[in-house]
Write an enzyme that holds these catalytic residues in place. Structure first.
Site, short mmCIF file in Angstrom:
data_model
loop_
_atom_site.label_atom_id
_atom_site.label_comp_id
_atom_site.label_asym_id
_atom_site.label_seq_id
_atom_site.Cartn_x
_atom_site.Cartn_y
_atom_site.Cartn_z
N GLU A 63 112.32 42.17 91.96
CA GLU A 63 112.15 43.27 91.32
C GLU A 63 110.51 43.82 91.55
OE1 GLU A 63 115.84 42.11 89.36
OE2 GLU A 63 113.77 41.02 89.85
N HIS B 142 121.91 41.57 79.46
CA HIS B 142 122.43 42.83 80.04
C HIS B 142 122.27 43.68 78.84
CE1 HIS B 142 123.63 40.05 83.06
NE2 HIS B 142 123.33 40.70 83.72
#
Length: 424
Positions: free
Chosen positions: A158, A228
């Site tokens: 990321e 998540h």
């Protein structure tokens, strides 16, 4: 812990892939992960990108890749330098008339990205697994239509995705990055907040990376558990120089995403993942934009102001109806739309009328963005308030799995807060 790659989109459904037990990632050796990185770099940077064998090689490979990418896209026309416009998207909504099509949220986002790639030859889309459509299918079909040089995978990094996007935007591309889950955006926090948000300021306006948009699925999905399900918008709201947007449905998502892509400031576009398939509307097919930093009054009322964003708007709609049916209370519902810079004026005007305010969001209570709204409205509307401002949020704990229904600010928790406001 390293996350499992989703290399075969036909093996499992998108949801099954992304929400499978994270312990399965242990089955991947370091050699497997390195090979995946090497293959990704080889596929998408061709001869300009050396196969990475260590961190320094990865850095050199990414630099070579961006140089090649911009050379390819320069043939399609160079994007003019970004202006230092503070609020270029604060205009009246421009919604194209004519044909509409039934779309859910991910289809509207896919349509928006397709339009961006078609209308701007410098636009590029990159991220983990976006080449085959992404785990939520938001980029499905785009590589086939626009080519591998404009829609391509990145390594599972990321920080590298954000850094690559900053470099691409600075060099003239319209960079559209995807972080596969908002929960995993934190490794990129330094690049986003210390580099992207400050690039124009620290160069005295000489350089900027305003043509950078970072998309990320966020918030609860029903069974996403700790990694998540998170809503990280408040982390970034403390960083001047960014714009942060959260859509509530397909029509807003398409127009707001195109506004972010064309805005001359780096934007974070958080997409509530539970709405990808559950939110369905008749969406205009043509190109249109919607204004950033402008809240929407969805339901007009006189007694209580309710404020939320993303998924929470659908919960608060039910609360409005409950309050009307059971308490004969008229609620005014406002979608904040843009977290930063947020529309204080619209909320303040509503609270001056109703005298009561309830803010609801999925993120934890402490330092959630609702705290900023509450403090600002208390300062602006102190003499108009008939009761203390209420916040109904997630709890100050990690996001739970089996206890998710008790963690979320559902309609019953919000309705109890409405009762407290009315009876104060």
């Amino acid at each position: 812990m390293l996350r499992q790659r989703h290399g075969n989109p036909n093996h499992l459904s998108a949801e099954d892939e992304v929400l499978q037990d994270e312990k399965s990632a242990d089955a991947f050796s370091e050699e497997d992960i390195n090979e995946a990185i090497r293959q990704s770099l080889a596929d998408h940077a061709a001869e300009r990108c050396a196969i990475a064998t260590d961190k320094r090689d990865i850095d050199r490979a990414l630099a070579a890749s961006i140089a090649g990418l911009l050379t390819i896209n320069a043939t399609g026309g160079e994007k003019p330098p970004a202006e230092s416009t503070e609020n270029p998207s604060e205009a009246e909504p421009v919604v194209a008339p004519g044909e509409t099509q039934r779309m859910n949220l991910f289809q509207a986002i896919n349509n928006s990205l397709d339009i961006a790639l078609t209308s701007d030859p410098t636009a590029v889309i990159f991220g983990e697994d976006v080449a085959f459509g992404g785990v939520f299918r938001c980029t499905v079909g785009l590589q086939e239509k626009h080519g591998k040089s404009r829609v391509f995978n990145t390594p599972l990094c990321e920080q590298g995705i954000a850094g690559f996007g900053i470099g691409a935007a600075t060099a003239g591309a319209n960079a559209i990055a995807e972080i596969q889950f908002a929960d995993y955006i934190l490794p990129a926090f330094d690049q986003i907040c210390n580099e992207a948000a400050k690039y124009r300021y620290r160069s005295g306006g000489i350089y900027d990376c305003g043509s950078l948009t970072i998309r990320a699925p966020c918030s609860a999905v029903g069974h996403g558990a700790v990694y998540h399900s998170q809503s990280p918008e408040a982390y970034f709201s403390h960083c001047p120089g960014l714009k942060i947007v959260v859509p509530r449905g397909p029509i807003k998502a398409k127009g707001l995403l195109l506004s972010c892509i064309r805005d001359k400031n780096p934007c974070l576009f958080f997409e509530p993942k539970i709405l990808y398939r559950s939110a369905v509307e008749q969406v205009p097919v043509k190109d249109y934009t919607l204004p950033l930093s402008k809240a929407d009054v969805l339901v007009e009322g006189d007694d209580i102001t309710l404020v939320g964003w993303g998924t929470q708007l659908h919960v608060l709609r039910e609360v409005c109806q409950l309050a009307k049916d059971q308490l004969n209370v008229s609620c005014e519902l406002i979608d904040l739309v843009t977290i930063l810079p947020w529309d204080k004026e619209t909320i303040a005007q509503s609270v001056k009328k109703t005298g009561r305010l309830l803010i609801a969001h999925e993120a934890p209570l402490t330092s959630g963005f609702g705290a900023e709204i509450a403090a600002s409205i208390q300062n602006e509307c102190f003499l108009n308030l008939e009761a203390p401002i209420e916040r109904v949020t997630g709890f100050d704990t990690p996001f739970p799995h089996i206890f998710e229904p008790f963690y979320l600010p559902d309609k019953w928790r919000c309705f109890e807060a409405v009762k407290r406001l009315v009876n104060y």
